[in-house]
Design a protein around this motif. Structure first.
Motif, PDB file in Angstrom:
ATOM      1  N   GLU A 140      -7.781  -0.859  -6.166  1.00 43.51           N
ATOM      2  CA  GLU A 140      -6.228  -1.238  -5.786  1.00 43.51           C
ATOM      3  C   GLU A 140      -5.493   0.017  -6.104  1.00 43.51           C
ATOM      4  N   SER A 180       0.858  -1.123   0.379  1.00 40.83           N
ATOM      5  CA  SER A 180       0.581   0.469  -0.051  1.00 40.83           C
ATOM      6  C   SER A 180       0.710   1.144  -0.162  1.00 40.83           C
ATOM      7  N   ALA A 181       0.160   2.272  -0.762  1.00 34.25           N
ATOM      8  CA  ALA A 181       1.285   3.280  -0.855  1.00 34.25           C
ATOM      9  C   ALA A 181       2.345   3.704  -1.317  1.00 34.25           C
ATOM     10  N   ARG A 229       0.428   6.004  -3.306  1.00 35.56           N
ATOM     11  CA  ARG A 229       0.533   7.568  -2.565  1.00 35.56           C
ATOM     12  C   ARG A 229      -0.132   8.073  -2.640  1.00 35.56           C
ATOM     13  N   ARG A 256      -5.375   2.355  -2.998  1.00 40.98           N
ATOM     14  CA  ARG A 256      -4.249   1.425  -1.867  1.00 40.98           C
ATOM     15  C   ARG A 256      -3.195   1.604  -2.599  1.00 40.98           C
ATOM     16  N   VAL A 257      -3.110   1.796  -3.320  1.00 46.29           N
ATOM     17  CA  VAL A 257      -0.787   1.294  -3.967  1.00 46.29           C
ATOM     18  C   VAL A 257       0.303   2.935  -3.530  1.00 46.29           C
TER      19      VAL A 257
END
Ligand SMILES: C[S@@+](CC[C@H](N)C(=O)[O-])C[C@H]1O[C@@H](n2cnc3c(N)ncnc32)[C@H](O)[C@@H]1O
Length: 243
Positions: free
Chosen positions: A137, A113-114, A143, A140-141
């Motif tokens: 997704e 994540s981020a 940032r 989520r990933v």
């Protein structure tokens, strides 16, 4: 890999898809627009060395675009569900020490994540309604302050767009322009519309590429319209969102 969107163009004919990738956008309009979007996102997005930071290419296929991304990024992760294509992407980028390839899906991105500054998906999975799990997704990933850019064909404009809209497109470009636009707007994405050229070296290559993209009837009609030209007009959408 279960969960992948069938992509017969590159799955069945990777060598011809390579010719297609080489023909698309010799003027690098798409690359310039991507760079502009990253710049507009402000200094917060740029890595310490003024690069694009950590870039994710979702559905990277056999990695055609990874070397260019690797030139401007600190690090690039290419994610691809198809084992043979992921292997080809690894082979293509084996000499680049800032590229990693992971086999995986947009719906279950194999990254923390981020951890991403710029996510990029080109003609892969994100074709409108149905791609919500992948959009979750991305949220989520990428940032906070990061950017996601999704590139698809603009079937509402240009001669290639007309053929994409007429035929049943193999990799799923939707026909309904306004519904498509509403979908992306509801997901918080804005759009840049770009005109690009497809420039071929010879008519055999052009015909081979049309055959992996369109049904036979559309190919025949397109070839009759094209005559002996080696250049086609195309249009793409860059859908983008900052997080
Ligand atoms: C038309 S190709 C484009 C490949 C690459 N982006 C390029 O421009 O050369 C679409 C790619 O998306 C991949 N793909 C299909 N389903 C996917 C999914 N659920 N998540 C991520 N990639 C997917 C396919 O395997 C294929 O490699």
């Amino acid at each position: 890999m279960t969960g992948a969107t069938p992509s017969p163009n590159i799955w069945d004919s990777p060598e011809i898809y390579e010719i297609e990738n080489r023909a698309v956008d010799p003027d690098r309009v798409i690359e310039a627009a991507l760079a502009e979007l990253v710049l507009e996102s402000g200094q917060g997005l740029l890595g310490a060395d003024s690069s694009w930071g950590r870039v994710l290419d979702v559905g990277c296929g056999n990695g055609f675009h990874l070397p260019r991304l690797a030139e401007v990024a600190e690090h690039v992760t290419g994610v691809e569900p198809r084992a043979s294509l992921a292997a080809a992407a690894m082979h293509r980028t084996r000499h680049l020490n800032n590229v990693t390839i992971r086999q995986g899906l947009a719906q279950e991105l194999p990254v923390p994540s981020a951890s991403v500054d710029v996510a990029h998906a080109r003609l892969a999975y994100f074709f409108g309604p149905g791609c919500e799990p992948g959009l979750e997704e991305l949220a989520r990933v990428v940032r906070g302050g990061g950017l996601a850019v999704v590139l698809d064909h603009d079937a509402s404009r240009s001669e290639l767009g007309r053929w994409f809209a007429d035929g049943l497109l193999v990799d799923g470009v939707p026909r309904d322009g306004p519904a498509h636009e509403r979908f992306w707007a509801l997901q918080g994405f804005s759009r840049r519309q770009l005109d690009v050229r497809w420039q071929f070296e010879n008519s055999a290559d052009l015909a081979a590429v049309l055959r992996i993209e369109f049904p036979l009837e559309t190919v025949q009609r397109a070839l009759a319209e094209i005559g002996d030209r080696l250049e086609l007009e195309a249009a793409v959408n860059l859908w983008f969102r900052r997080y």
